[in-house]
Enzyme design. Sequence first.
Site, PDB file in Angstrom:
ATOM      1  N   CYS A 167       0.822  -1.171   0.110  1.00  0.00           N
ATOM      2  CA  CYS A 167       0.135   0.119   0.211  1.00  0.00           C
ATOM      3  C   CYS A 167       1.074   1.118   0.006  1.00  0.00           C
ATOM      4  O   CYS A 167       1.223   1.850   1.239  1.00  0.00           O
ATOM      5  CB  CYS A 167      -0.811   0.026   1.289  1.00  0.00           C
ATOM      6  SG  CYS A 167      -1.722  -1.687   1.608  1.00  0.00           S
ATOM      7  N   ALA A 168       1.410   1.628  -1.039  1.00  0.00           N
ATOM      8  CA  ALA A 168       2.731   2.534  -1.302  1.00  0.00           C
ATOM      9  C   ALA A 168       2.462   3.867  -1.485  1.00  0.00           C
ATOM     10  O   ALA A 168       3.482   4.715  -0.958  1.00  0.00           O
ATOM     11  CB  ALA A 168       3.568   1.684  -2.356  1.00  0.00           C
ATOM     12  N   GLY A 219       6.212   7.440   0.763  1.00  0.00           N
ATOM     13  CA  GLY A 219       7.038   7.810   1.749  1.00  0.00           C
ATOM     14  C   GLY A 219       8.072   6.415   2.196  1.00  0.00           C
ATOM     15  O   GLY A 219       9.143   6.767   2.261  1.00  0.00           O
ATOM     16  N   LYS A 220       7.232   5.500   2.658  1.00  0.00           N
ATOM     17  CA  LYS A 220       8.026   4.245   2.891  1.00  0.00           C
ATOM     18  C   LYS A 220       8.690   3.791   1.930  1.00  0.00           C
ATOM     19  O   LYS A 220      10.050   3.122   2.097  1.00  0.00           O
ATOM     20  CB  LYS A 220       7.161   3.292   3.549  1.00  0.00           C
ATOM     21  CG  LYS A 220       6.425   3.700   5.031  1.00  0.00           C
ATOM     22  CD  LYS A 220       5.492   4.579   5.057  1.00  0.00           C
ATOM     23  CE  LYS A 220       5.089   5.003   6.539  1.00  0.00           C
ATOM     24  NZ  LYS A 220       3.714   5.654   6.312  1.00  0.00           N
ATOM     25  N   GLU A 224      -0.011   0.309  -5.451  1.00  0.00           N
ATOM     26  CA  GLU A 224      -0.788   1.143  -5.066  1.00  0.00           C
ATOM     27  C   GLU A 224      -2.191   0.827  -5.892  1.00  0.00           C
ATOM     28  O   GLU A 224      -1.974   0.619  -7.101  1.00  0.00           O
ATOM     29  CB  GLU A 224      -0.632   2.730  -5.106  1.00  0.00           C
ATOM     30  CG  GLU A 224      -1.530   3.566  -4.896  1.00  0.00           C
ATOM     31  CD  GLU A 224      -2.192   3.494  -3.538  1.00  0.00           C
ATOM     32  OE1 GLU A 224      -1.516   3.066  -2.795  1.00  0.00           O
ATOM     33  OE2 GLU A 224      -3.445   3.539  -3.606  1.00  0.00           O
ATOM     34  N   ARG A 266      -3.191   7.881  -7.391  1.00  0.00           N
ATOM     35  CA  ARG A 266      -2.399   7.876  -6.315  1.00  0.00           C
ATOM     36  C   ARG A 266      -1.119   7.020  -6.619  1.00  0.00           C
ATOM     37  O   ARG A 266       0.122   7.328  -6.512  1.00  0.00           O
ATOM     38  CB  ARG A 266      -2.719   7.441  -5.072  1.00  0.00           C
ATOM     39  CG  ARG A 266      -3.574   8.003  -4.177  1.00  0.00           C
ATOM     40  CD  ARG A 266      -4.491   7.463  -3.004  1.00  0.00           C
ATOM     41  NE  ARG A 266      -3.530   7.280  -2.073  1.00  0.00           N
ATOM     42  CZ  ARG A 266      -2.905   8.095  -0.976  1.00  0.00           C
ATOM     43  NH1 ARG A 266      -3.517   9.383  -0.998  1.00  0.00           N
ATOM     44  NH2 ARG A 266      -1.924   7.792  -0.310  1.00  0.00           N
ATOM     45  N   CYS A 307      -1.275   4.529  10.825  1.00  0.00           N
ATOM     46  CA  CYS A 307      -1.220   5.549  11.537  1.00  0.00           C
ATOM     47  C   CYS A 307      -2.451   6.113  12.324  1.00  0.00           C
ATOM     48  O   CYS A 307      -3.022   7.120  12.405  1.00  0.00           O
ATOM     49  CB  CYS A 307      -1.125   6.897  10.434  1.00  0.00           C
ATOM     50  SG  CYS A 307      -2.387   7.159   9.380  1.00  0.00           S
TER      51      CYS A 307
HETATM   52  C1  LIG Z   1      -1.581   4.827   4.730  1.00  0.00           C
HETATM   53  S1  LIG Z   1      -1.641   4.877   3.085  1.00  0.00           S
HETATM   54  C2  LIG Z   1      -0.077   4.510   2.694  1.00  0.00           C
HETATM   55  C3  LIG Z   1       1.034   5.340   2.451  1.00  0.00           C
HETATM   56  C4  LIG Z   1       2.392   5.148   2.215  1.00  0.00           C
HETATM   57  N1  LIG Z   1       2.983   3.870   2.572  1.00  0.00           N
HETATM   58  C5  LIG Z   1       3.530   6.089   2.263  1.00  0.00           C
HETATM   59  O1  LIG Z   1       4.269   5.999   3.280  1.00  0.00           O
HETATM   60  O2  LIG Z   1       3.426   7.118   1.383  1.00  0.00           O
HETATM   61  C6  LIG Z   1      -2.640   3.386   2.640  1.00  0.00           C
HETATM   62  C7  LIG Z   1      -2.623   3.326   1.034  1.00  0.00           C
HETATM   63  O3  LIG Z   1      -3.661   2.086   1.066  1.00  0.00           O
HETATM   64  C8  LIG Z   1      -4.326   2.181  -0.098  1.00  0.00           C
HETATM   65  N2  LIG Z   1      -5.373   1.406  -0.172  1.00  0.00           N
HETATM   66  C9  LIG Z   1      -6.766   1.735   0.053  1.00  0.00           C
HETATM   67  N3  LIG Z   1      -7.455   0.704   0.043  1.00  0.00           N
HETATM   68  C10 LIG Z   1      -6.681  -0.422  -0.089  1.00  0.00           C
HETATM   69  C11 LIG Z   1      -6.976  -1.911  -0.527  1.00  0.00           C
HETATM   70  N4  LIG Z   1      -8.212  -2.307  -0.364  1.00  0.00           N
HETATM   71  N5  LIG Z   1      -5.914  -2.476  -0.724  1.00  0.00           N
HETATM   72  C12 LIG Z   1      -4.825  -2.004  -0.889  1.00  0.00           C
HETATM   73  N6  LIG Z   1      -4.569  -0.933  -0.822  1.00  0.00           N
HETATM   74  C13 LIG Z   1      -5.534   0.143  -0.420  1.00  0.00           C
HETATM   75  C14 LIG Z   1      -4.716   3.884  -0.114  1.00  0.00           C
HETATM   76  O4  LIG Z   1      -4.960   4.233  -1.494  1.00  0.00           O
HETATM   77  C15 LIG Z   1      -3.375   4.379   0.381  1.00  0.00           C
HETATM   78  O5  LIG Z   1      -2.807   4.776  -0.653  1.00  0.00           O
END
Ligand SMILES: C[S@@+](CC[C@H](N)C(=O)[O-])C[C@H]1O[C@@H](n2cnc3c(N)ncnc32)[C@H](O)[C@@H]1O
Length: 480
Positions: A108-109, A113-114, A132, A137, A230
């Site tokens: 889930c990238a 950031g990570k 992603e 996104r 988070c």
């Molecule tokens: C907490 S954010 C990730 C932040 C990212 N890791 C960073 O450090 O920049 C969670 C991500 O999961 C994605 N997401 C939402 N629903 C999801 C799903 N069902 N399966 C996988 N990813 C999903 C979102 O679009 C979002 O970009």
Amino acid sequence: MSLALEFIDKFNQLLGDEAADFFAALNKGEAQKAFRINPLKAKAQAICQSYFEEELTPCPYSPWGYLGQVDGHSPLHQAGLVYSQEASAMAVASVVQAQPGEKILDLCAAPGGKSTQIAADMQGQGLLVANEIIPKRAKILAENIERMGITNALVTNHDPKSLATYFPGFFDKVLVDAPCSGEGMFTKSQAAREGWSKETPLLCQERQKEILSQAVRMLKAGGQLIYSTCTFSPEENEAIIAWLLDQGDFDLEWIDNFPPETISRGRSDWCQSDYDLSACVRIWPHRSIGEGHFIARLKAKDSLNTDQVAPKAKKSRPKKGKRHAGKSKASTYRLLEPEERKTLAALSQSFPNEDFQDRELIAKGDQVWLLPPSITYHMLVEGPLNQLHSLRLGLHLGSLLKNRFQPSYAWAMALAPKATYPQIEISYDDWVNYVQGLTLAYPGNQGWVLLVYQGMVISFGKQVQGTVKNFFPKGLRFHP
Ligand SMILES: C[S@@+](CC[C@H](N)C(=O)[O-])C[C@H]1O[C@@H](n2cnc3c(N)ncnc32)[C@H](O)[C@@H]1O
């Protein structure tokens, strides 16, 4: 807007005397800004230090992290020497402890950031798959991967279930930085507060379990699964880890990366679990800097039963009239013709780069890619990845035009300004002009050059008879 009463009740019960400090931290407004220096860029530390003039204050969660704000429209940011990131978020990749040569999935990238922090630790060696699910996104993720000069990443746009069909039992490490109720964002986001109800954590928990079920399928036996959110609610944190441990395939690993006074430990009593969950880490906004995170690292047992059989190549079946955006026809990838190799070689001799060793070059249409390690032409064309929807396949080198090669912005971002490269040192005013799309005037006729501002590579430009033509990507242009 105030915090929901049910939220206040819940955390009063969980935190007791400490709750008032927690609510005060959430209501204080936006948390301390922070950024990470990008060690993939030459002399990044020294350049950043001189930019800030004052001594930088380190962030306790990453050796590359510092407190402070970087202007998103500054040369430091544009040239990828820094990534602005909330302080506690840096803790997650520190727990991943990526090593050069590993195969790592960030499921889930976006926005990256990570992933960009993991890639910095990998030093260009090994494979990072940054995935992603949301197309818009995923595009931002790909741009950040490119800006930071990362050459060993495959950026994909899949839901976890479909991605798992491509990579069964493949990765040494899988990070699930899960979508969550975002309680850590209550410091800055009204929308996050408004979107929260008593049911939100349990609804998120369902989705987190689904994502993790797929993540596990992509992990090697003996590999590591890192889970983070988070948010603070135990339903999305301790309860998830207890659920994973219930399945019997994992051991929880103790996290000891951080100064003890900056973290709290997982609480078994918050999810009525018999497991000792104190190996997990929670960062609170009232006890440390940043918005807050929860992190756990689990090691898969050698008996982990993933479907280890690599999938067979799937046949492309484009629907009538419309091709699904997620399907790349096998036939569109090809190896470069000898003549095309020569055209590219003319330029790559001017900008030699270690990344070219042991990695395959492929083309799709007129676009040329240097594949990331562990990904081969065969896998993409006849093998298991022939339906994979990727936005970045390692390093995008540029476009093959009639008898000439036009290098990409991504390639420039992956180059250090070596003294032997054809280059022009530009002024600040010309940096401002260039990122807006203007041509520059510098005497000479060198052809392709790297434009460098105070030691930072800004882009490729083409110098013809005293004029430097602008090749800054149209979609990235801005007015500083
Ligand atoms: C907490 S954010 C990730 C932040 C990212 N890791 C960073 O450090 O920049 C969670 C991500 O999961 C994605 N997401 C939402 N629903 C999801 C799903 N069902 N399966 C996988 N990813 C999903 C979102 O679009 C979002 O970009």
